[in-house]
Design a protein around this motif. Structure first.
Motif, mmCIF file in Angstrom:
data_model
loop_
_atom_site.group_PDB
_atom_site.id
_atom_site.type_symbol
_atom_site.label_atom_id
_atom_site.label_comp_id
_atom_site.label_asym_id
_atom_site.label_seq_id
_atom_site.Cartn_x
_atom_site.Cartn_y
_atom_site.Cartn_z
ATOM 1 N N HIS A 1 0.827 -1.210 0.000
ATOM 2 C CA HIS A 1 0.000 0.000 0.000
ATOM 3 C C HIS A 1 0.860 1.259 0.000
ATOM 4 C CE1 HIS A 1 -3.547 2.405 0.556
ATOM 5 N NE2 HIS A 1 -3.085 2.920 1.688
ATOM 6 N N LYS A 2 1.855 1.310 0.896
ATOM 7 C CA LYS A 2 2.758 2.455 0.984
ATOM 8 C C LYS A 2 3.872 2.131 1.965
ATOM 9 C CE LYS A 2 -0.495 5.416 2.111
ATOM 10 N NZ LYS A 2 -1.015 6.756 2.456
ATOM 11 N N VAL A 3 4.888 2.994 2.034
ATOM 12 C CA VAL A 3 5.978 2.850 3.003
ATOM 13 C C VAL A 3 6.152 4.176 3.727
ATOM 14 C CG1 VAL A 3 7.166 1.031 1.729
ATOM 15 C CG2 VAL A 3 7.758 3.421 1.279
ATOM 16 N N GLY A 4 6.706 4.111 4.955
ATOM 17 C CA GLY A 4 6.829 5.329 5.749
ATOM 18 C C GLY A 4 8.092 5.383 6.575
ATOM 19 N N GLY A 5 8.022 6.130 7.692
ATOM 20 C CA GLY A 5 9.168 6.502 8.502
ATOM 21 C C GLY A 5 10.186 5.402 8.745
ATOM 22 N N CYS A 6 11.481 5.758 8.715
ATOM 23 C CA CYS A 6 12.539 4.746 8.770
ATOM 24 C C CYS A 6 13.635 5.116 9.756
ATOM 25 C CB CYS A 6 13.133 4.533 7.376
ATOM 26 S SG CYS A 6 14.088 5.946 6.763
ATOM 27 N N SER A 7 14.484 4.119 10.011
ATOM 28 C CA SER A 7 15.692 4.277 10.816
ATOM 29 C C SER A 7 16.803 3.537 10.083
ATOM 30 C CB SER A 7 15.478 3.692 12.216
ATOM 31 O OG SER A 7 16.643 3.803 13.013
ATOM 32 N N VAL A 8 17.883 4.257 9.749
ATOM 33 C CA VAL A 8 18.944 3.693 8.910
ATOM 34 C C VAL A 8 20.211 3.478 9.736
ATOM 35 C CG1 VAL A 8 20.365 4.029 6.849
ATOM 36 C CG2 VAL A 8 17.979 4.801 6.863
ATOM 37 N N ASP B 1 -4.661 1.052 7.476
ATOM 38 C CA ASP B 1 -4.831 0.856 8.912
ATOM 39 C C ASP B 1 -3.996 -0.273 9.500
ATOM 40 O OD1 ASP B 1 -7.033 2.844 9.384
ATOM 41 O OD2 ASP B 1 -7.975 1.619 7.843
ATOM 42 N N VAL B 2 -3.245 -0.982 8.685
ATOM 43 C CA VAL B 2 -2.402 -2.082 9.166
ATOM 44 C C VAL B 2 -0.976 -1.882 8.661
ATOM 45 C CG1 VAL B 2 -1.983 -4.564 9.146
ATOM 46 C CG2 VAL B 2 -4.322 -3.699 9.298
ATOM 47 N N ALA B 3 -0.047 -1.715 9.610
ATOM 48 C CA ALA B 3 1.355 -1.490 9.267
ATOM 49 C C ALA B 3 2.251 -2.392 10.099
ATOM 50 C CB ALA B 3 1.728 -0.028 9.494
ATOM 51 N N ARG B 4 3.460 -2.627 9.582
ATOM 52 C CA ARG B 4 4.446 -3.466 10.269
ATOM 53 C C ARG B 4 5.836 -2.886 10.043
ATOM 54 N NH1 ARG B 4 0.832 -6.582 7.511
ATOM 55 N NH2 ARG B 4 -0.448 -8.019 8.745
ATOM 56 N N ILE B 5 6.791 -3.316 10.869
ATOM 57 C CA ILE B 5 8.185 -2.924 10.664
ATOM 58 C C ILE B 5 8.839 -3.901 9.709
ATOM 59 C CG2 ILE B 5 10.428 -2.596 11.753
ATOM 60 C CD1 ILE B 5 8.925 -1.797 14.299
ATOM 61 N N CYS B 6 9.488 -3.347 8.683
ATOM 62 C CA CYS B 6 10.149 -4.143 7.658
ATOM 63 C C CYS B 6 11.595 -3.693 7.524
ATOM 64 C CB CYS B 6 9.417 -4.002 6.323
ATOM 65 S SG CYS B 6 7.656 -4.411 6.406
ATOM 66 N N SER C 1 -1.755 -2.213 14.872
ATOM 67 C CA SER C 1 -0.753 -1.748 13.909
ATOM 68 C C SER C 1 0.559 -1.446 14.618
ATOM 69 C CB SER C 1 -1.257 -0.482 13.193
ATOM 70 O OG SER C 1 -0.742 -0.396 11.891
ATOM 71 N N VAL C 2 1.663 -1.598 13.886
ATOM 72 C CA VAL C 2 3.005 -1.321 14.403
ATOM 73 C C VAL C 2 3.677 -0.316 13.478
ATOM 74 C CG1 VAL C 2 5.271 -2.303 14.901
ATOM 75 C CG2 VAL C 2 3.206 -3.560 15.535
ATOM 76 N N TYR C 3 4.291 0.724 14.072
ATOM 77 C CA TYR C 3 4.762 1.850 13.277
ATOM 78 C C TYR C 3 6.262 2.137 13.466
ATOM 79 C CZ TYR C 3 -0.256 2.878 12.726
ATOM 80 O OH TYR C 3 -1.598 2.818 12.444
ATOM 81 N N LYS C 4 6.607 3.402 13.449
ATOM 82 C CA LYS C 4 7.956 3.943 13.272
ATOM 83 C C LYS C 4 9.041 3.291 14.152
ATOM 84 C CE LYS C 4 11.312 7.143 12.846
ATOM 85 N NZ LYS C 4 12.135 6.797 13.996
ATOM 86 N N ALA D 1 21.400 -0.630 6.437
ATOM 87 C CA ALA D 1 20.156 -1.323 6.764
ATOM 88 C C ALA D 1 19.103 -0.281 7.091
ATOM 89 C CB ALA D 1 20.358 -2.260 7.945
ATOM 90 N N MET D 2 17.954 -0.370 6.433
ATOM 91 C CA MET D 2 16.854 0.569 6.649
ATOM 92 C C MET D 2 15.657 -0.173 7.249
ATOM 93 S SD MET D 2 14.538 2.692 3.879
ATOM 94 C CE MET D 2 15.805 3.843 3.350
ATOM 95 N N PHE D 3 15.356 0.112 8.513
ATOM 96 C CA PHE D 3 14.142 -0.381 9.142
ATOM 97 C C PHE D 3 13.043 0.633 8.840
ATOM 98 C CE2 PHE D 3 17.729 -2.148 11.360
ATOM 99 C CZ PHE D 3 17.358 -3.464 11.608
ATOM 100 N N TYR D 4 11.932 0.190 8.279
ATOM 101 C CA TYR D 4 10.911 1.128 7.822
ATOM 102 C C TYR D 4 9.511 0.599 8.095
ATOM 103 C CZ TYR D 4 10.162 -1.931 3.765
ATOM 104 O OH TYR D 4 9.855 -3.009 2.955
ATOM 105 N N ILE D 5 8.519 1.490 7.997
ATOM 106 C CA ILE D 5 7.122 1.087 8.138
ATOM 107 C C ILE D 5 6.617 0.604 6.784
ATOM 108 C CG2 ILE D 5 4.817 1.729 8.918
ATOM 109 C CD1 ILE D 5 6.064 4.263 10.149
ATOM 110 N N GLY D 6 6.088 -0.607 6.758
ATOM 111 C CA GLY D 6 5.417 -1.118 5.572
ATOM 112 C C GLY D 6 3.924 -1.183 5.830
ATOM 113 N N TYR D 7 3.143 -0.590 4.951
ATOM 114 C CA TYR D 7 1.689 -0.556 5.115
ATOM 115 C C TYR D 7 1.031 -1.577 4.200
ATOM 116 C CZ TYR D 7 2.361 3.967 7.454
ATOM 117 O OH TYR D 7 2.750 4.975 8.307
ATOM 118 N N GLN D 8 0.321 -2.525 4.793
ATOM 119 C CA GLN D 8 -0.477 -3.456 3.992
ATOM 120 C C GLN D 8 -1.730 -2.753 3.476
ATOM 121 O OE1 GLN D 8 -1.281 -7.204 5.853
ATOM 122 N NE2 GLN D 8 -2.510 -7.974 4.163
ATOM 123 N N ASN D 9 -2.266 -1.889 4.303
ATOM 124 C CA ASN D 9 -3.350 -0.995 3.916
ATOM 125 C C ASN D 9 -3.269 0.220 4.826
ATOM 126 O OD1 ASN D 9 -4.965 -1.567 6.369
ATOM 127 N ND2 ASN D 9 -5.346 -3.566 5.411
#
Length: 326
Positions: free
Chosen positions: A224-231, A250-255, A286-289, A240-248
């Motif tokens: 769906h989209k990607v968001g805030g990260c930590s490199v 309202d549901v996000a995970r750390i990738c 949901s899990v974020y930044k 290595a970039m840890f980032y928010i991955g959005y399935q939709n």
């Protein structure tokens, strides 16, 4: 009166649509395991409760004297607070590091989502300022890391390019050579769409890369989209970039995404997603930044905010060996 009625009707219709959309979106929260096999998640929040309200988008910095400082957004005050810890789990309040602008019409009448560096010249903070449905990035400094002062009155990064939409937020800044590299999220203000990069010699004047460095992927976890990260830097050329991955929405995970050419190109880890919602837990929706630190032993410490209903608190996880994610 007719225009007012139409406006009220549109708002009511949108509200009903979002309630329905959120309900169906949330049913995808458990499509993946709550953790990858190499990840150990702390069972409860390490910061935030019903008294504090939502605490979100942490940035954790190692202190030279030992211990950690977390710069975290506090929603009810529209401010950025500093909390300190010896072990990364028990945190003690230190100060309000940055307050909203006094002028309610200012571009940063709400401040949040900071990226902080401790340099030889002092503390440096890039932060997100928000007002009227748009976001931009400002710059502040501090002598003691407790109270920060704005360096310039205007944003140092504002959304200008087509892919940036109306929002630039979530700065993650790395010192490199005699300057800085920033990765930031951009796009829609409610949840951003892409991750971008900019470079600077002084932390104020930035040159943006023309295209995003990471966009939505082909797998459901971030389709769906990607968001805030930590490199993190792993070696001279590896990041290595840890980032928010959005399935939709309202549901996000750390990738995790990895680069072997100093950030020119990125590839997603085969073990994605790393941390996601857990059924019947405090982070069940949901899990974020993320905010990541890499130890000399190869262990990654990961702080993040997560949500159940509207309550967002900060969680903690460890990855026993980053090599197993590559």
């Amino acid at each position: 009166m007719a225009d007012k009625n139409r406006s009220l009707f549109r708002r009511a219709t949108h509200r009903v649509f979002r309630i329905s959309e959120r309900y169906f979106n949330q049913r995808r929260a458990y499509d993946y395991s709550p953790v990858a096999t190499s990840v150990l998640k702390h069972p409860s929040p390490v910061l935030g409760d019903v008294m504090s309200g939502s605490m979100f988008d942490p940035c954790v910095v190692e202190l030279p004297e030992g211990g950690l400082a977390m710069f975290v957004s506090r929603r009810d005050k529209g401010s950025i607070e500093r909390w300190d810890s010896k072990d990364g789990i028990a945190w003690n309040y230190k100060s309000t590091a940055l307050s909203p602008a006094v002028d309610a019409s200012a571009w940063d009448s709400t401040v949040n989502r900071a990226g902080v560096l401790l340099s030889s010249s002092g503390w440096l903070m890039w932060y997100t300022g928000q007002n009227g449905g748009s976001s931009a990035i400002g710059f502040a400094t501090s002598v003691d890391g407790l109270t920060f002062n704005r360096v310039v009155a205007t944003p140092v990064i504002a959304p200008e390019l087509e892919h940036e939409g109306g929002s630039a937020m979530n700065p993650c800044v790395m010192a490199e050579g005699n300057g800085y590299r920033m990765w930031y999220a951009a796009g829609e203000d409610y949840e951003p769409d892409v991750i971008c990069e900019a470079r600077s010699n002084d932390g104020v004047n930035w040159e943006k890369l023309v295209k995003p460095v990471l966009t939505k992927g082909n797998e459901p976890y971030d389709a769906h989209k990607v968001g805030g990260c930590s490199v993190l830097r792993l070696s001279e050329l590896s990041l290595a970039m840890f980032y928010i991955g959005y399935q939709n929405l309202d549901v996000a995970r750390i990738c995790l995404a990895l680069s072997d050419d100093n950030g020119l190109t990125w590839r997603r880890s085969s073990v994605n997603p790393l941390v996601g919602p857990e059924r019947n837990a405090w982070d069940s929706h949901s899990v974020y930044k993320p905010s990541a630190l890499l130890g000399r032993d190869g262990v990654v410490k990961l702080w993040y905010n997560a949500r159940k209903n509207r309550n967002e608190y900060v969680g903690f996880a460890t990855i026993k060996d980053i090599g197993c994610l590559i």
